[in-house]
Design an enzyme around this catalytic site. Structure first.
Site, PDB file in Angstrom:
ATOM      1  N   THR A  69       0.870  -1.181   0.000  1.00 46.98           N
ATOM      2  CA  THR A  69       0.000   0.000   0.000  1.00 46.98           C
ATOM      3  C   THR A  69       0.905   1.229   0.000  1.00 46.98           C
ATOM      4  O   THR A  69       2.065   1.147  -0.400  1.00 46.98           O
ATOM      5  CB  THR A  69      -0.958  -0.028   1.199  1.00 46.98           C
ATOM      6  N   VAL A  71       0.819   4.488   2.459  1.00 48.65           N
ATOM      7  CA  VAL A  71       1.286   5.080   3.719  1.00 48.65           C
ATOM      8  C   VAL A  71       2.097   4.062   4.523  1.00 48.65           C
ATOM      9  O   VAL A  71       3.072   4.417   5.193  1.00 48.65           O
ATOM     10  CB  VAL A  71       0.093   5.603   4.547  1.00 48.65           C
ATOM     11  N   CYS A  72       1.724   2.795   4.428  1.00 50.56           N
ATOM     12  CA  CYS A  72       2.341   1.757   5.265  1.00 50.56           C
ATOM     13  C   CYS A  72       3.861   1.669   5.132  1.00 50.56           C
ATOM     14  O   CYS A  72       4.565   1.639   6.145  1.00 50.56           O
ATOM     15  CB  CYS A  72       1.699   0.399   4.983  1.00 50.56           C
ATOM     16  N   PRO A  73       4.434   1.643   3.922  1.00 50.34           N
ATOM     17  CA  PRO A  73       5.891   1.566   3.854  1.00 50.34           C
ATOM     18  C   PRO A  73       6.580   2.799   4.426  1.00 50.34           C
ATOM     19  O   PRO A  73       7.705   2.705   4.929  1.00 50.34           O
ATOM     20  CB  PRO A  73       6.180   1.394   2.364  1.00 50.34           C
ATOM     21  N   ILE A  76       6.694   2.124   8.244  1.00 51.54           N
ATOM     22  CA  ILE A  76       7.664   1.084   8.562  1.00 51.54           C
ATOM     23  C   ILE A  76       9.083   1.621   8.389  1.00 51.54           C
ATOM     24  O   ILE A  76       9.968   1.378   9.224  1.00 51.54           O
ATOM     25  CB  ILE A  76       7.432  -0.166   7.695  1.00 51.54           C
TER      26      ILE A  76
END
Length: 225
Positions: A69, A71-73, A76
């Site tokens: 997706t 925003v997720c990376p 992280i």
């Protein structure tokens, strides 16, 4: 009348049960037990993580919606950039989504932001752990952005839960870790915006003097500095 009274009591019991079920906060609760398959990016291998692995430690578990997706990376990667700061504080970190361990591996290998990822990504494809932490979006089968900090007693002292569209601030979270570790060690309490080196509130030794007079001890300028 007796029947009406009994019915009212039963209705009240049902209401209490429903309210308890709706209570989604993890704060001041013990960490739910879990076992998950995971991908370990530093070795490139699959492994297993258990809640018992983190007993007696400061521990952060970060839920995110999904691999591949947008925003997720970024979240992280931001946590990874500060990973050594967490390690210096003795804090263990894992990330979790409802993807499989195979998806995690491919995600870590192909997303440029995740190059040199250092911490484990756990897989919760059944959603059990995500539900136990109260962050499952049932209609979508994915997690909210839920971040939980547990102290060495296994008690959650801080949580942040957000909808998927906006990422979280890792610098603010590190500040909170510092504050919680100081409070846990000293018994003092930390005012708004506290950072190491700033005033704490020694209510463990000066409660009588400080009651109703906190403003004599710390000013708004000091809080905002």
């Amino acid at each position: 009348m007796a029947c009406d009274t009994n019915d009212a009591i039963e209705d009240k019991k049902t209401e209490i049960k429903e309210n308890k079920k709706m209570n989604s906060t993890m704060v001041l609760r013990k960490m739910p037990e879990f076992t998950m398959e995971a991908y370990e990016p530093t070795s490139g291998k699959y492994n297993e993580v258990k809640s018992s692995d983190y007993e007696g430690k400061w521990f952060v578990i970060c839920f995110y919606p999904a691999d591949f997706t947008f925003v997720c990376p970024t979240e992280i990667a931001a946590m990874n950039a500060k990973y050594e700061e967490f390690k210096k504080r003795g804090v263990e970190v894992i990330a979790v989504s409802t993807d499989t361990k195979f998806s995690h591996k491919r995600f870590a290998e192909t997303e440029p932001l995740l190059k040199d990822l250092q911490f484990t990504i756990a897989a919760d494809p059944t959603g059990k752990v995500t539900r136990d932490f109260g962050v499952m979006i049932e209609d979508a089968g994915i997690a909210l952005r839920g971040r939980f900090l547990f102290n060495p007693d296994g008690v959650c002292v801080a949580q942040e839960v957000q909808a998927p569209s906006v990422g979280r601030n890792v610098n603010e979270f590190l500040r909170q870790v510092d504050a919680w570790q100081h409070a846990y060690k000293t018994g003092e309490v930390c005012p708004a915006n506290w950072r190491p080196g700033k005033k704490t509130l020694p209510v463990n030794t000066q409660a009588e003097q400080m009651t109703g007079r906190v403003g004599d001890y710390v000013t708004i300028e000091e809080l905002l500095s």
